[in-house]
Design a protein around this motif. Structure first.
Motif, PDB file in Angstrom:
ATOM      1  N   VAL A 130       0.846  -1.205   0.000  1.00 33.50           N
ATOM      2  CA  VAL A 130       0.000   0.000   0.000  1.00 33.50           C
ATOM      3  C   VAL A 130       0.879   1.253   0.000  1.00 33.50           C
ATOM      4  O   VAL A 130       0.680   2.173  -0.791  1.00 33.50           O
ATOM      5  CB  VAL A 130      -0.944  -0.011   1.221  1.00 33.50           C
ATOM      6  CG1 VAL A 130      -1.773   1.274   1.248  1.00 33.50           C
ATOM      7  CG2 VAL A 130      -1.839  -1.238   1.196  1.00 33.50           C
ATOM      8  N   ARG A 131       1.866   1.279   0.885  1.00 33.43           N
ATOM      9  CA  ARG A 131       2.782   2.429   0.967  1.00 33.43           C
ATOM     10  C   ARG A 131       4.013   2.012   1.761  1.00 33.43           C
ATOM     11  O   ARG A 131       4.003   1.013   2.492  1.00 33.43           O
ATOM     12  CB  ARG A 131       2.106   3.626   1.638  1.00 33.43           C
ATOM     13  CG  ARG A 131       1.614   3.356   3.037  1.00 33.43           C
ATOM     14  CD  ARG A 131       0.895   4.563   3.625  1.00 33.43           C
ATOM     15  NE  ARG A 131       0.295   4.235   4.924  1.00 33.43           N
ATOM     16  CZ  ARG A 131      -0.900   3.692   5.080  1.00 33.43           C
ATOM     17  NH1 ARG A 131      -1.661   3.437   4.006  1.00 33.43           N
ATOM     18  NH2 ARG A 131      -1.377   3.433   6.279  1.00 33.43           N
ATOM     19  N   LEU A 132       5.048   2.823   1.625  1.00 37.14           N
ATOM     20  CA  LEU A 132       6.260   2.607   2.405  1.00 37.14           C
ATOM     21  C   LEU A 132       6.084   3.229   3.788  1.00 37.14           C
ATOM     22  O   LEU A 132       5.621   4.383   3.893  1.00 37.14           O
ATOM     23  CB  LEU A 132       7.466   3.223   1.701  1.00 37.14           C
ATOM     24  CG  LEU A 132       8.153   2.385   0.605  1.00 37.14           C
ATOM     25  CD1 LEU A 132       7.199   2.092  -0.550  1.00 37.14           C
ATOM     26  CD2 LEU A 132       9.408   3.091   0.096  1.00 37.14           C
ATOM     27  N   ALA A 133       6.435   2.489   4.807  1.00 36.36           N
ATOM     28  CA  ALA A 133       6.320   2.997   6.178  1.00 36.36           C
ATOM     29  C   ALA A 133       7.662   3.487   6.707  1.00 36.36           C
ATOM     30  O   ALA A 133       7.800   3.763   7.899  1.00 36.36           O
ATOM     31  CB  ALA A 133       5.762   1.903   7.094  1.00 36.36           C
ATOM     32  N   LEU A 153       7.114  -1.826   5.369  1.00 32.60           N
ATOM     33  CA  LEU A 153       6.047  -1.703   4.377  1.00 32.60           C
ATOM     34  C   LEU A 153       4.676  -1.872   5.011  1.00 32.60           C
ATOM     35  O   LEU A 153       4.498  -2.691   5.923  1.00 32.60           O
ATOM     36  CB  LEU A 153       6.218  -2.765   3.285  1.00 32.60           C
ATOM     37  CG  LEU A 153       7.507  -2.721   2.458  1.00 32.60           C
ATOM     38  CD1 LEU A 153       7.539  -3.897   1.492  1.00 32.60           C
ATOM     39  CD2 LEU A 153       7.626  -1.395   1.718  1.00 32.60           C
ATOM     40  N   THR A 154       3.721  -1.096   4.525  1.00 34.78           N
ATOM     41  CA  THR A 154       2.320  -1.303   4.887  1.00 34.78           C
ATOM     42  C   THR A 154       1.678  -2.102   3.762  1.00 34.78           C
ATOM     43  O   THR A 154       1.680  -1.685   2.603  1.00 34.78           O
ATOM     44  CB  THR A 154       1.589   0.032   5.078  1.00 34.78           C
ATOM     45  OG1 THR A 154       2.212   0.750   6.156  1.00 34.78           O
ATOM     46  CG2 THR A 154       0.125  -0.198   5.414  1.00 34.78           C
ATOM     47  N   GLU A 165      -4.956  -3.366   6.481  1.00 31.70           N
ATOM     48  CA  GLU A 165      -3.602  -2.878   6.256  1.00 31.70           C
ATOM     49  C   GLU A 165      -2.744  -3.231   7.468  1.00 31.70           C
ATOM     50  O   GLU A 165      -3.107  -2.927   8.609  1.00 31.70           O
ATOM     51  CB  GLU A 165      -3.609  -1.361   6.029  1.00 31.70           C
ATOM     52  CG  GLU A 165      -4.287  -0.960   4.724  1.00 31.70           C
ATOM     53  CD  GLU A 165      -4.182   0.523   4.454  1.00 31.70           C
ATOM     54  OE1 GLU A 165      -3.562   1.236   5.284  1.00 31.70           O
ATOM     55  OE2 GLU A 165      -4.686   0.991   3.412  1.00 31.70           O
ATOM     56  N   THR A 167       1.413  -3.297   8.870  1.00 24.56           N
ATOM     57  CA  THR A 167       2.791  -2.862   8.652  1.00 24.56           C
ATOM     58  C   THR A 167       3.762  -3.963   9.078  1.00 24.56           C
ATOM     59  O   THR A 167       3.675  -4.488  10.190  1.00 24.56           O
ATOM     60  CB  THR A 167       3.089  -1.575   9.432  1.00 24.56           C
ATOM     61  OG1 THR A 167       2.215  -0.531   8.973  1.00 24.56           O
ATOM     62  CG2 THR A 167       4.531  -1.139   9.237  1.00 24.56           C
ATOM     63  N   LYS A 179       7.941  -0.255  -4.018  1.00 28.53           N
ATOM     64  CA  LYS A 179       7.110   0.937  -4.165  1.00 28.53           C
ATOM     65  C   LYS A 179       5.645   0.527  -4.096  1.00 28.53           C
ATOM     66  O   LYS A 179       5.311  -0.652  -4.272  1.00 28.53           O
ATOM     67  CB  LYS A 179       7.409   1.634  -5.488  1.00 28.53           C
ATOM     68  CG  LYS A 179       7.185   0.775  -6.718  1.00 28.53           C
ATOM     69  CD  LYS A 179       7.574   1.516  -7.988  1.00 28.53           C
ATOM     70  CE  LYS A 179       7.364   0.645  -9.220  1.00 28.53           C
ATOM     71  NZ  LYS A 179       7.735   1.370 -10.462  1.00 28.53           N
ATOM     72  N   PRO A 180       4.727   1.453  -3.827  1.00 31.17           N
ATOM     73  CA  PRO A 180       3.303   1.111  -3.756  1.00 31.17           C
ATOM     74  C   PRO A 180       2.822   0.426  -5.035  1.00 31.17           C
ATOM     75  O   PRO A 180       3.200   0.802  -6.143  1.00 31.17           O
ATOM     76  CB  PRO A 180       2.621   2.470  -3.555  1.00 31.17           C
ATOM     77  CG  PRO A 180       3.669   3.303  -2.898  1.00 31.17           C
ATOM     78  CD  PRO A 180       4.970   2.867  -3.506  1.00 31.17           C
TER      79      PRO A 180
END
Length: 298
Positions: A130-133, A153-154, A165, A167, A179-180
């Motif tokens: 989903v996105r980088l944490a 990472l999430t 979601e 992490t 990357k997402p």
């Protein structure tokens, strides 16, 4: 004391001892119990011990009756049984391998947790980032490894109750930073959101490794050892082992019983002086030591 006397009881208990012991070895090799306590294996081994005790008692009673001047003599008309040679010669290497498998078996707690996870669908799945944490931490490659990144990472985890979601810290990716939208492999249980999501969650398969991969040379080695022992074991010598002799059989039975006792901590999932696997590994010597004693004394 040596006795050539026989009776229905000596035949029944003798074959009961051999066959129940062989069944215990087969059950251990087959993995009748995937983790401790090894109930079927121990039950069969205990039955073999009971038959062994009965065989000793029945042999002594038969010898006492044969010395009775009023009793009718019962000559031993038995011929060498080829089945007994195979059971003895192949039983020693097979029993050794069975003890080795028991020594490397997982604990009861680990086995029960594995079963729970399997019921929850625990396995490795590809999920979406989903996105980088956190910032990716690059690591240079070397002669033995490729360059890689460690990134928090999430991830979107598709649980059966609905996606969530989660992490995960320090996810490994080769060559490029994640990357997402990209996919990564993680372990989780779709039917149990409470089970942690981890990158490397493979459950232990030591037994499978020993049976399958090491089996590529262990099983041929067992066959070679079995046929070698059979070639050296004379039919008459094996036949004489059916006649109880205290100085020959009691120490051999004692060695095998000691081996069984050394297996108990691992088979019942408890430790003695902080050890269970070490005792189980030591028990692997018992079949060969018992056979060596029989060969030297018979």
């Amino acid at each position: 004391m040596s006795t050539s006397a026989r009776s229905t009881a000596t035949t029944f208990t003798g074959w009961g001892m051999v066959l129940s012991g062989a069944a215990a070895v087969v059950a251990a090799l087959w993995g009748a119990s995937p983790y401790p306590p090894l109930v079927p294996e121990l039950a069969l081994a205990g039955l073999s011990v009971a038959f062994a005790a009965g065989w000793v008692v029945a042999s002594c009673r038969a010898e006492a009756r044969s010395r009775d001047p009023l009793s009718k003599p019962r000559p031993d008309t038995r011929r060498p049984n080829p089945v007994l040679r195979y059971v003895l010669c192949f039983g020693v290497p097979l029993a050794t391998f069975a003890a080795l498998l028991t020594a490397f078996n997982v604990s009861g707690a680990y086995g029960r947790e594995t079963e729970r996870l399997e019921r929850a669908g625990y396995d490795e799945y590809a999920v979406t980032v989903v996105r980088l944490a956190g910032e990716p931490a690059p690591h240079r490659g070397g002669e033995d490894n490729d360059p890689y990144y460690l990134t928090d990472l999430t991830l979107r985890i598709p649980y059966e109750a609905g996606p969530r979601e989660v992490t995960v810290r320090g996810m490994y990716t080769r060559f490029k930073a994640p990357k997402p939208g990209t996919e990564v492999d993680v372990y989780f249980a779709p039917r149990d959101p409470g089970t942690p999501v981890v990158e490397n969650g493979r459950r232990s398969t030591v037994r499978l490794f020993l049976v399958a991969f090491l089996g590529l040379w262990i099983w041929p080695l067992i066959l070679v050892a079995g046929f070698a022992l059979k070639a050296m074991a004379e039919a008459e010598a094996v036949h004489r082992l059916r006649r109880f002799e205290a100085g020959v059989h009691l120490p051999a039975l004692g060695i095998l019983l000691t081996g069984l006792l050394l297996l108990l901590p691992k088979a019942l999932d408890f430790q003695v002086a902080g050890h269970d696997q070490a005792f189980a590994l030591a028990s692997c010597l018992a079949p060969a030591l018992a056979l060596t004693w029989l060969v030297k004394r018979s």
